[in-house]
Design an enzyme around this catalytic site. Structure first.
Site, mmCIF file in Angstrom:
data_model
loop_
_atom_site.group_PDB
_atom_site.id
_atom_site.type_symbol
_atom_site.label_atom_id
_atom_site.label_comp_id
_atom_site.label_asym_id
_atom_site.label_seq_id
_atom_site.Cartn_x
_atom_site.Cartn_y
_atom_site.Cartn_z
ATOM 1 N N HIS A 172 0.819 -1.229 0.000
ATOM 2 C CA HIS A 172 0.000 0.000 0.000
ATOM 3 C C HIS A 172 0.849 1.272 0.000
ATOM 4 C CE1 HIS A 172 -3.562 -2.382 0.444
ATOM 5 N NE2 HIS A 172 -3.206 -2.864 1.624
ATOM 6 N N ASP A 206 -2.285 -10.694 -2.378
ATOM 7 C CA ASP A 206 -2.881 -10.252 -1.112
ATOM 8 C C ASP A 206 -4.369 -9.958 -1.369
ATOM 9 O OD1 ASP A 206 -1.949 -8.899 1.747
ATOM 10 O OD2 ASP A 206 -3.660 -7.844 0.861
ATOM 11 N N HIS A 208 -6.042 -7.453 -0.444
ATOM 12 C CA HIS A 208 -6.270 -6.036 -0.741
ATOM 13 C C HIS A 208 -5.521 -5.604 -1.992
ATOM 14 C CE1 HIS A 208 -6.720 -6.495 3.707
ATOM 15 N NE2 HIS A 208 -7.768 -5.709 3.515
ATOM 16 N N ASP A 295 -4.378 -13.105 3.596
ATOM 17 C CA ASP A 295 -5.686 -12.615 4.074
ATOM 18 C C ASP A 295 -6.830 -13.018 3.151
ATOM 19 O OD1 ASP A 295 -4.410 -10.885 2.321
ATOM 20 O OD2 ASP A 295 -4.661 -9.096 3.560
HETATM 21 C C1 OKP Z 1 -2.934 -4.330 4.600
HETATM 22 B B1 OKP Z 1 -2.546 -5.512 3.693
HETATM 23 C C2 OKP Z 1 -10.056 -3.363 9.251
HETATM 24 C C3 OKP Z 1 -9.570 -2.137 8.508
HETATM 25 C C4 OKP Z 1 -8.276 -2.458 7.870
HETATM 26 C C5 OKP Z 1 -6.509 -1.510 6.510
HETATM 27 C C6 OKP Z 1 -6.215 -2.747 5.767
HETATM 28 C C7 OKP Z 1 -4.775 -2.826 5.357
HETATM 29 C C8 OKP Z 1 -4.405 -4.170 4.789
HETATM 30 N N1 OKP Z 1 -11.392 -3.239 9.651
HETATM 31 N N2 OKP Z 1 -7.863 -1.409 7.016
HETATM 32 O O1 OKP Z 1 -2.972 -5.385 2.366
HETATM 33 O O2 OKP Z 1 -2.965 -6.799 4.188
HETATM 34 ZN ZN ZN Z 2 -4.113 -7.364 2.646
#
Ligand code: OKP
Ligand code: ZN
Length: 354
Positions: A172, A206, A208, A295
């Protein structure tokens, strides 16, 4: 050496420097909740991979040169992180003193940015509230990136594949932005190193969208960025990761986003994964970087996909079968107690070991 034999392990870079970056809380709609991106994530993965005898662990002797980081990041952003990290107690005290509230400081001394301008600008590089800076943060972030650099280095020296147990994660973090638990973009830094071999592909699996990686290589036709992730209409980072984002300038077509809805089943996921793999083959890269997040697991507390442990072996096997010089970079994954099993499954696939 026969890579199908039983003593076949993957060189894995690790450092305990990450233990000194350990925020305890994040802010969720007015409430403080436990920080998801915990130190135990990496320790659990490391221990499980060692117990399964899948890795040769190496610890860097020193941090990479800042010049290596500057390939991916604005020098001002790097300075900002170093300065805030070195002076965090003063920075927090200054903020509280504006409101005459010095007596209220109790904290674990993490600087949480409170202003998120639409365009990051000098002194405003952090774009969300889950990426605080503590006194150990700069060293942890530098060492996390160093693991990526060293992994690329062994691959440049002829090792087929290597793994960087990075923490904090990186995908990110953009050229001049930090967020989503990420500060330096470890995968992008590895990709810059691997460019010595020719064009590079980055496969981000990932949960995200890797908005930082997309940002860094947006205009670069020599680096293909392929992302499989939760549709940004539904999930973090919300503003990027749509299919229509395909790269800029002479690099149109070298950014591929494959968003999937919440609850996507494993078969649909694997079908999309194979589409990503076909695009990578078509690009004919000389090397591959994998942004490896766990994740996507059905039990992940912040991800809503439904992969199970054995699916990671399939992913590992099919990525490894591409036969490319490959660096695996640890990104997310928050189901603390199952992360080890996921990693073992994945690297059994990578190494074709049972
Ligand atoms: C980082 B990586 C949870 C909110 C989480 C940020 C997520 C960052 C993910 N309710 N917000 O891509 O695993
Ligand atoms: Zn993630």
């Amino acid at each position: 050496m026969d890579r199908h034999n039983d003593t076949n392990r993957i060189i894995t870079f690790y450092s305990n420097a990450h233990l000194n970056h350990s925020p305890q809380i994040e802010f969720l709609h007015g409430q403080n909740v436990p920080y998801f991106e915990k130190t135990s994530r990496i320790e659990n993965i490391r221990k499980a991979l060692q117990a399964a005898d899948l890795i040769n662990l190496r610890e860097p002797e020193k941090s990479a040169d800042v010049a290596v980081i500057e390939q991916a990041h604005d020098a001002g952003m790097i300075d900002y992180l170093r300065n805030v990290s070195a002076n965090v107690e003063d920075r927090i005290r200054d903020s509280f003193s504006i409101y005459h509230m010095e007596d209220e400081i109790k904290g674990d001394n993490y600087f949480y940015e409170s202003i998120f301008p639409p365009v990051p600008s000098p002194n405003f590089y952090i774009y969300d509230s889950v990426s605080p800076i503590g006194k150990g943060t700069y060293d942890a972030v530098m060492m996390s990136a160093t693991l990526a650099v060293e992994s690329a280095e062994v691959v440049l020296n002829g090792e087929k594949q290597a793994f960087a147990l990075c923490r904090p994660p990186g995908h990110h973090a953009g050229r001049r932005s930090m967020g989503g638990y990420c500060y330096f973009n470890n995968a992008s830094i590895a990709a810059y190193q691997l460019k010595k071999l020719g064009n590079v592909a980055i496969l981000d699996i990932d949960y995200h969208h890797g908005n930082g990686t997309q940002d860094i290589f947006w205009d670069d036709p020599e680096v293909l960025v392929v992302n499989i992730h939760a549709d940004p209409k539904m999930d973090y980072p919300y503003y990027a990761g749509h299919a229509r984002e395909q790269g800029g300038g002479s690099a149109v077509g070298t950014n591929l986003n494959l968003p999937l809805p919440h609850g996507v089943d494993a078969d649909q996921y694997l079908e999309t994964f194979r589409q990503a793999v076909r695009r990578i083959l078509q690009f004919q890269p000389s090397a591959l970087v994998v942004s490896l997040g766990f994740d996507t697991y059905q039990g992940d507390p912040i991800g809503l996909f439904s992969l199970d442990i054995p699916h990671y072996e399939t992913l590992g096997r099919e990525i490894s079968a591409l036969g490319l010089p490959t660096v695996y970079i640890q990104e997310g994954g928050y189901a603390i107690d199952q992360l080890g099993e996921m990693a073992v499954s994945f690297f059994r696939g990578v190494l074709e070991r049972r």
